[in-house]
Design a protein around this motif. Sequence first.
Motif, PDB file in Angstrom:
ATOM      1  N   ASP A 141       0.853  -1.205   0.000  1.00 62.53           N
ATOM      2  CA  ASP A 141       0.000   0.000   0.000  1.00 62.53           C
ATOM      3  C   ASP A 141       0.881   1.244   0.000  1.00 62.53           C
ATOM      4  O   ASP A 141       0.631   2.207  -0.719  1.00 62.53           O
ATOM      5  CB  ASP A 141      -0.887   0.063   1.263  1.00 62.53           C
ATOM      6  CG  ASP A 141      -1.802  -1.142   1.406  1.00 62.53           C
ATOM      7  OD1 ASP A 141      -2.037  -1.807   0.391  1.00 62.53           O
ATOM      8  OD2 ASP A 141      -2.274  -1.404   2.532  1.00 62.53           O
ATOM      9  N   HIS A 153      -6.053   4.209   0.201  1.00 61.63           N
ATOM     10  CA  HIS A 153      -6.898   5.008   1.094  1.00 61.63           C
ATOM     11  C   HIS A 153      -6.353   5.098   2.517  1.00 61.63           C
ATOM     12  O   HIS A 153      -6.740   5.957   3.268  1.00 61.63           O
ATOM     13  CB  HIS A 153      -8.307   4.419   1.122  1.00 61.63           C
ATOM     14  CG  HIS A 153      -8.412   3.244   2.029  1.00 61.63           C
ATOM     15  ND1 HIS A 153      -7.779   2.060   1.768  1.00 61.63           N
ATOM     16  CD2 HIS A 153      -9.023   3.109   3.213  1.00 61.63           C
ATOM     17  CE1 HIS A 153      -8.027   1.242   2.761  1.00 61.63           C
ATOM     18  NE2 HIS A 153      -8.776   1.833   3.636  1.00 61.63           N
ATOM     19  N   ASN A 154      -5.412   4.194   2.866  1.00 59.55           N
ATOM     20  CA  ASN A 154      -5.011   4.096   4.261  1.00 59.55           C
ATOM     21  C   ASN A 154      -3.586   4.576   4.540  1.00 59.55           C
ATOM     22  O   ASN A 154      -3.007   4.229   5.561  1.00 59.55           O
ATOM     23  CB  ASN A 154      -5.148   2.625   4.712  1.00 59.55           C
ATOM     24  CG  ASN A 154      -4.482   1.665   3.744  1.00 59.55           C
ATOM     25  OD1 ASN A 154      -3.910   2.077   2.751  1.00 59.55           O
ATOM     26  ND2 ASN A 154      -4.542   0.396   4.040  1.00 59.55           N
ATOM     27  N   PRO A 201      -7.188 -11.018  -1.793  1.00 61.52           N
ATOM     28  CA  PRO A 201      -7.136  -9.630  -1.323  1.00 61.52           C
ATOM     29  C   PRO A 201      -8.371  -8.849  -1.795  1.00 61.52           C
ATOM     30  O   PRO A 201      -8.934  -9.158  -2.849  1.00 61.52           O
ATOM     31  CB  PRO A 201      -5.877  -9.071  -1.994  1.00 61.52           C
ATOM     32  CG  PRO A 201      -5.076 -10.260  -2.387  1.00 61.52           C
ATOM     33  CD  PRO A 201      -6.047 -11.363  -2.653  1.00 61.52           C
ATOM     34  N   PRO A 203      -9.671  -4.646  -1.862  1.00 64.16           N
ATOM     35  CA  PRO A 203      -9.125  -3.301  -1.587  1.00 64.16           C
ATOM     36  C   PRO A 203      -9.949  -2.519  -0.562  1.00 64.16           C
ATOM     37  O   PRO A 203     -11.159  -2.734  -0.432  1.00 64.16           O
ATOM     38  CB  PRO A 203      -9.206  -2.611  -2.946  1.00 64.16           C
ATOM     39  CG  PRO A 203     -10.350  -3.271  -3.633  1.00 64.16           C
ATOM     40  CD  PRO A 203     -10.357  -4.706  -3.165  1.00 64.16           C
ATOM     41  N   GLY A 204      -9.284  -1.594   0.119  1.00 64.95           N
ATOM     42  CA  GLY A 204      -9.957  -0.734   1.097  1.00 64.95           C
ATOM     43  C   GLY A 204     -11.146   0.018   0.511  1.00 64.95           C
ATOM     44  O   GLY A 204     -12.220   0.032   1.110  1.00 64.95           O
ATOM     45  N   PRO A 205     -10.977   0.628  -0.674  1.00 65.19           N
ATOM     46  CA  PRO A 205     -12.126   1.345  -1.256  1.00 65.19           C
ATOM     47  C   PRO A 205     -13.222   0.400  -1.759  1.00 65.19           C
ATOM     48  O   PRO A 205     -14.208   0.830  -2.352  1.00 65.19           O
ATOM     49  CB  PRO A 205     -11.505   2.122  -2.419  1.00 65.19           C
ATOM     50  CG  PRO A 205     -10.043   2.140  -2.162  1.00 65.19           C
ATOM     51  CD  PRO A 205      -9.743   0.871  -1.427  1.00 65.19           C
ATOM     52  N   PHE A 240      -4.431 -15.636  -7.441  1.00 65.17           N
ATOM     53  CA  PHE A 240      -4.129 -14.656  -6.386  1.00 65.17           C
ATOM     54  C   PHE A 240      -5.337 -13.767  -6.099  1.00 65.17           C
ATOM     55  O   PHE A 240      -5.667 -13.486  -4.955  1.00 65.17           O
ATOM     56  CB  PHE A 240      -2.934 -13.805  -6.825  1.00 65.17           C
ATOM     57  CG  PHE A 240      -2.541 -12.735  -5.845  1.00 65.17           C
ATOM     58  CD1 PHE A 240      -1.750 -13.040  -4.742  1.00 65.17           C
ATOM     59  CD2 PHE A 240      -2.959 -11.417  -6.025  1.00 65.17           C
ATOM     60  CE1 PHE A 240      -1.387 -12.051  -3.834  1.00 65.17           C
ATOM     61  CE2 PHE A 240      -2.593 -10.428  -5.124  1.00 65.17           C
ATOM     62  CZ  PHE A 240      -1.813 -10.743  -4.021  1.00 65.17           C
ATOM     63  N   ILE A 317      -3.786  -4.058 -10.599  1.00 58.60           N
ATOM     64  CA  ILE A 317      -4.706  -5.140 -10.283  1.00 58.60           C
ATOM     65  C   ILE A 317      -6.152  -4.640 -10.287  1.00 58.60           C
ATOM     66  O   ILE A 317      -7.016  -5.221 -10.931  1.00 58.60           O
ATOM     67  CB  ILE A 317      -4.288  -5.821  -8.965  1.00 58.60           C
ATOM     68  CG1 ILE A 317      -3.009  -6.627  -9.227  1.00 58.60           C
ATOM     69  CG2 ILE A 317      -5.420  -6.706  -8.415  1.00 58.60           C
ATOM     70  CD1 ILE A 317      -2.438  -7.379  -8.050  1.00 58.60           C
ATOM     71  N   GLU A 318      -6.405  -3.565  -9.576  1.00 61.93           N
ATOM     72  CA  GLU A 318      -7.735  -2.969  -9.580  1.00 61.93           C
ATOM     73  C   GLU A 318      -7.831  -1.998 -10.762  1.00 61.93           C
ATOM     74  O   GLU A 318      -6.810  -1.534 -11.263  1.00 61.93           O
ATOM     75  CB  GLU A 318      -7.987  -2.208  -8.273  1.00 61.93           C
ATOM     76  CG  GLU A 318      -7.790  -3.029  -7.011  1.00 61.93           C
ATOM     77  CD  GLU A 318      -8.877  -4.057  -6.772  1.00 61.93           C
ATOM     78  OE1 GLU A 318      -9.924  -4.001  -7.428  1.00 61.93           O
ATOM     79  OE2 GLU A 318      -8.661  -4.938  -5.924  1.00 61.93           O
TER      80      GLU A 318
HETATM   81  P1  XMP Z   1      -3.187  -2.412  -7.519  1.00 62.86           P
HETATM   82  O1  XMP Z   1      -4.562  -2.168  -8.074  1.00 62.86           O
HETATM   83  O2  XMP Z   1      -2.566  -1.147  -7.029  1.00 62.86           O
HETATM   84  O3  XMP Z   1      -3.421  -3.319  -6.255  1.00 62.86           O
HETATM   85  O4  XMP Z   1      -2.311  -3.184  -8.458  1.00 62.86           O
HETATM   86  C1  XMP Z   1      -2.429  -3.978  -5.517  1.00 62.86           C
HETATM   87  C2  XMP Z   1      -3.111  -4.746  -4.398  1.00 62.86           C
HETATM   88  O5  XMP Z   1      -3.621  -3.825  -3.422  1.00 62.86           O
HETATM   89  C3  XMP Z   1      -5.036  -3.887  -3.352  1.00 62.86           C
HETATM   90  N1  XMP Z   1      -5.514  -2.497  -3.303  1.00 62.86           N
HETATM   91  C4  XMP Z   1      -5.789  -1.823  -2.190  1.00 62.86           C
HETATM   92  N2  XMP Z   1      -5.759  -2.202  -0.910  1.00 62.86           N
HETATM   93  N3  XMP Z   1      -6.401  -0.023  -0.231  1.00 62.86           N
HETATM   94  C5  XMP Z   1      -6.087  -1.309   0.068  1.00 62.86           C
HETATM   95  O6  XMP Z   1      -6.105  -1.651   1.242  1.00 62.86           O
HETATM   96  C6  XMP Z   1      -6.468   0.445  -1.494  1.00 62.86           C
HETATM   97  O7  XMP Z   1      -6.774   1.606  -1.734  1.00 62.86           O
HETATM   98  C7  XMP Z   1      -6.136  -0.518  -2.518  1.00 62.86           C
HETATM   99  N4  XMP Z   1      -6.070  -0.423  -3.864  1.00 62.86           N
HETATM  100  C8  XMP Z   1      -5.678  -1.642  -4.313  1.00 62.86           C
HETATM  101  C9  XMP Z   1      -5.484  -4.616  -4.594  1.00 62.86           C
HETATM  102  O8  XMP Z   1      -6.719  -5.294  -4.388  1.00 62.86           O
HETATM  103  C10 XMP Z   1      -4.330  -5.530  -4.864  1.00 62.86           C
HETATM  104  O9  XMP Z   1      -4.398  -6.723  -4.110  1.00 62.86           O
END
Ligand code: XMP
Length: 320
Positions: A141, A153-154, A201, A203-205, A240, A317-318
């Motif tokens: 993060d 977000h965190n 996993p 995500p927070g949002p 994953f 990922i998202e």
């Molecule tokens: P991205 O989309 O950045 O995601 O490739 C990497 C990993 O992090 C998760 N993810 C988040 N987790 N707050 C979180 O706690 C967030 O804002 C957030 N954005 C993405 C995502 O699901 C993936 O596992």
Amino acid sequence: MITEITVQQLHPEPFIHDKIREIKDAVGEGTAINALSGGVDSSAVTLLGHRALGRQLKTIFVDNGLMREGEPERVAALFGTLGVPVEIVDAREEFFTALKGITEPEAKREAITQTFYRDVFGRIVRTSKARCLLQGTILTDVDETVAGIKRQHNVFEQLGIDPQKAFGYRILEPLIQLRKDGVRRVGEALGLPAELFERIPFPGPALSARVIGEVTPERIETVRKATVVVERILRSTKAFQYMAILHEDRVTGMRDGRRDFGQQIEVRCWDSVDARTASPTRLPFDTLEELAAGIIREVPGVVSVTYNIASKPPSTIEAI
Ligand code: XMP
């Protein structure tokens, strides 16, 4: 500067022991609030905090209206069986009001951050007189936020934001040296049920990270229904992470012999170890067809289903 503890370097028992001591020292005789979302990271932190603080810890699940189907109740019931009482705070309206009209991804993330930390937790901390908030930030993060890829977000301190000044409370992040694989090991050692530490996993949002364009209750409902289908069909892949994304563009389709200018869902399914890099899972075509049929059958208004075949990087990922 945060010193990474890789999964190879990690010894879960001494790590847990040290973190329990640090949490106890930080909270002292006071109380702390803990933000549980049901994901792997926040679930591990909840058990860690509970071990350290017992009744001095109040665990809150904020129902932001953006969660998966039945998630708040399921997570609260599961932690109840582990002896951790969870209070669900209904903040659905507050989040949807804050997100109204916003389409830009980083602006969405900022709206969620402010609603979560300033409004909802600010209020909870003030009324409960807690001194700090315990949360499951991990190193990935921080990396992506600092690199300017996504404002997770965190993450605050690394952006020069002092939560004490901005929101009126301290934030404790006992897992910040770990990545997802390390958190899973710690979760397992803490006695988290496999159902939780093996979860993909999230995500927070929450589902708002999977809605391109404006986040409304109706659009969240669409992506929520698609998520049910995707998670049901892809659970056995052991990938994953897998997800459904709602696109903003509409496309012409046909339903019952008539034109239907409908919505598009994109499915993503990732192979990854620690989320830093990822590649699309080579799903059998039969599975892709099953996904398309299931989504079109169960999600009203959807006429197109696509599968993402780009890797991270340059994809993430998202979608948001
Ligand atoms: P991205 O989309 O950045 O995601 O490739 C990497 C990993 O992090 C998760 N993810 C988040 N987790 N707050 C979180 O706690 C967030 O804002 C957030 N954005 C993405 C995502 O699901 C993936 O596992």
